[in-house]
Write a protein that holds these residues in place. Sequence first.
Motif, short mmCIF file in Angstrom:
data_model
loop_
_atom_site.label_atom_id
_atom_site.label_comp_id
_atom_site.label_asym_id
_atom_site.label_seq_id
_atom_site.Cartn_x
_atom_site.Cartn_y
_atom_site.Cartn_z
N SER A 24 0.83 -1.21 0.00
CA SER A 24 0.00 0.00 0.00
C SER A 24 0.86 1.26 0.00
CB SER A 24 -0.94 -0.01 1.21
OG SER A 24 -0.21 0.02 2.42
N SER A 25 1.99 1.22 0.71
CA SER A 25 2.92 2.36 0.69
C SER A 25 3.53 2.53 -0.69
CB SER A 25 4.02 2.18 1.73
OG SER A 25 3.47 2.08 3.03
N ARG A 26 3.81 1.41 -1.34
CA ARG A 26 4.36 1.45 -2.70
C ARG A 26 3.35 2.09 -3.65
NH1 ARG A 26 8.07 -2.16 -5.44
NH2 ARG A 26 7.77 -1.98 -7.70
N ILE A 27 2.10 1.71 -3.53
CA ILE A 27 1.05 2.27 -4.39
C ILE A 27 0.92 3.77 -4.16
CG2 ILE A 27 -1.43 2.28 -4.84
CD1 ILE A 27 -1.43 -0.74 -4.33
N ALA A 28 0.92 4.19 -2.89
CA ALA A 28 0.77 5.62 -2.58
C ALA A 28 1.92 6.45 -3.14
CB ALA A 28 0.67 5.81 -1.07
N SER A 29 3.12 5.89 -3.12
CA SER A 29 4.27 6.64 -3.62
C SER A 29 4.34 6.68 -5.14
CB SER A 29 5.56 6.03 -3.07
OG SER A 29 5.72 4.69 -3.54
N ALA A 30 3.49 5.92 -5.84
CA ALA A 30 3.51 5.89 -7.30
C ALA A 30 2.79 7.07 -7.92
CB ALA A 30 2.89 4.58 -7.80
N PHE A 31 2.04 7.82 -7.11
CA PHE A 31 1.32 8.99 -7.62
C PHE A 31 2.13 10.24 -7.29
CE2 PHE A 31 -1.84 5.72 -6.74
CZ PHE A 31 -2.56 5.69 -7.93
N TYR A 32 2.60 10.92 -8.32
CA TYR A 32 3.44 12.09 -8.11
C TYR A 32 3.28 13.02 -9.31
CZ TYR A 32 6.38 8.89 -10.83
OH TYR A 32 6.83 7.99 -11.76
N PRO A 33 3.71 14.28 -9.18
CA PRO A 33 3.61 15.23 -10.29
C PRO A 33 4.44 14.74 -11.49
CG PRO A 33 4.02 16.37 -8.22
CD PRO A 33 4.20 14.90 -7.96
N PRO A 34 4.08 15.17 -12.71
CA PRO A 34 3.10 16.21 -13.02
C PRO A 34 1.67 15.69 -13.24
CG PRO A 34 4.27 15.62 -15.00
CD PRO A 34 4.87 14.78 -13.90
N HIS A 35 1.48 14.36 -13.33
CA HIS A 35 0.13 13.87 -13.58
C HIS A 35 -0.77 14.08 -12.36
CE1 HIS A 35 1.57 12.38 -17.27
NE2 HIS A 35 2.16 11.28 -16.83
N PHE A 36 -0.23 13.89 -11.18
CA PHE A 36 -1.00 14.04 -9.94
C PHE A 36 -0.26 14.98 -9.00
CE2 PHE A 36 -2.06 9.88 -11.64
CZ PHE A 36 -3.45 9.83 -11.54
N LEU A 37 -1.02 15.61 -8.12
CA LEU A 37 -0.40 16.29 -7.00
C LEU A 37 0.06 15.25 -5.98
CD1 LEU A 37 -2.93 19.23 -6.44
CD2 LEU A 37 -0.69 19.34 -7.55
N VAL A 38 0.92 15.66 -5.06
CA VAL A 38 1.39 14.72 -4.04
C VAL A 38 0.17 14.22 -3.25
CG1 VAL A 38 2.82 14.46 -2.00
CG2 VAL A 38 3.61 15.88 -3.90
#
Length: 373
Positions: free
Chosen positions: A62-76
């Motif tokens: 779950s931590s790995r999944i959360a860290s996969a979302f990052y700019p520029p496509h997503f905000l932190v």
Amino acid sequence: MRAANIVHLGNKELRSLARDPILLFLIVYSFTIGVYASATAMPDSLNKAPIAIVDEDGSPLSSRIASAFYPPHFLVPVQISQPEMDARMDQGLDTFALDIPPNFQRDLLAGRSPAIQLNIDATRMSQAFTGNGYIQAILDGEIAEFLQRSRSADPSPVELNLRHRFNPSLTQAWFGAVMEVINNVTMLSIILTGASLIREREHGTVEHLLVMPVTPGEIMISKASAMGLVVIVASALSLVLVVQGLLAVQIEGSLLLFFAGTGLHLFATTSMGIFMGTLARSMPQFGLLMMLVLLPLEMLSGGVTPRESMPTVVQLVMEAAPTTHFVALAQAILYRGAGFAVVWPHFAALVLIGALLFSLSLARFRRTIGLMA
């Protein structure tokens, strides 16, 4: 019908246009800022979408999944609790809210099929439509890579080899810029010719034309040819300076062939503009007619949505519209580098449609001139 009369009347139309700052601004804006804004206003991909994550598992996966979302496509991603999820969505703080359930990693390793809940604010249409695919791809990639470390995964028996033709980088600006030029050709050709006729009526100069040794056909051809010349020159400068120069869009085909098709298209649309100018008694009325005519011409011509996805009745009706054939030949020439052997049916259709519209407009124009006399 004398060519000298048409030339002199055409010069008069150009001088009248030069003294109209509003129409001049509309021409310049449409083929410069309008084209650039249409090409760049809609981003090519998801950009800075707000996302929140409810991590009820607290596992390495779950931590790995959360860290996969990052700019520029997503905000932190913002880590929130489950009670906060609905409240934040109601306030419009998050476009996406991902809820990872308890024991998610354990169930996945045990061979079960756990589910992750994704809440989407569908009022943000552009982000909601594309973000769903992005999030699904990110989840699939992260989970597949995690599983490959714990157990072997069978490779796919089929490999898909992609070829993106005509737009290898999938750049939205390539499509938006060219289509805006095509739409502006249609819009301005109708506006300029219709406005020139209404301007004659409002300024009282139609009576001057009636006492001159000119025919209605000469008057109509001079208006159509002068305004058509202005549109062709403006569209040519826009394609070269804005589309190819500023936006670096690759034009595959012959510009000469494209402008030959543009000339036939203008033959039809300028006739349509004069016909609408004879129906309207003032510029406000002409503006209302423009809304009724221009929107269907642009929306149903195949430039926004492929014609194959439209109802059969709409496809058949739009075969009689000049914009349908102009969009088809323009896309074939500018995008795919097609030659005359490919687009000649559309050229022929524009000749027939243009001749019909010109005949109807000339008959209506003669009748209007007769009533004024």
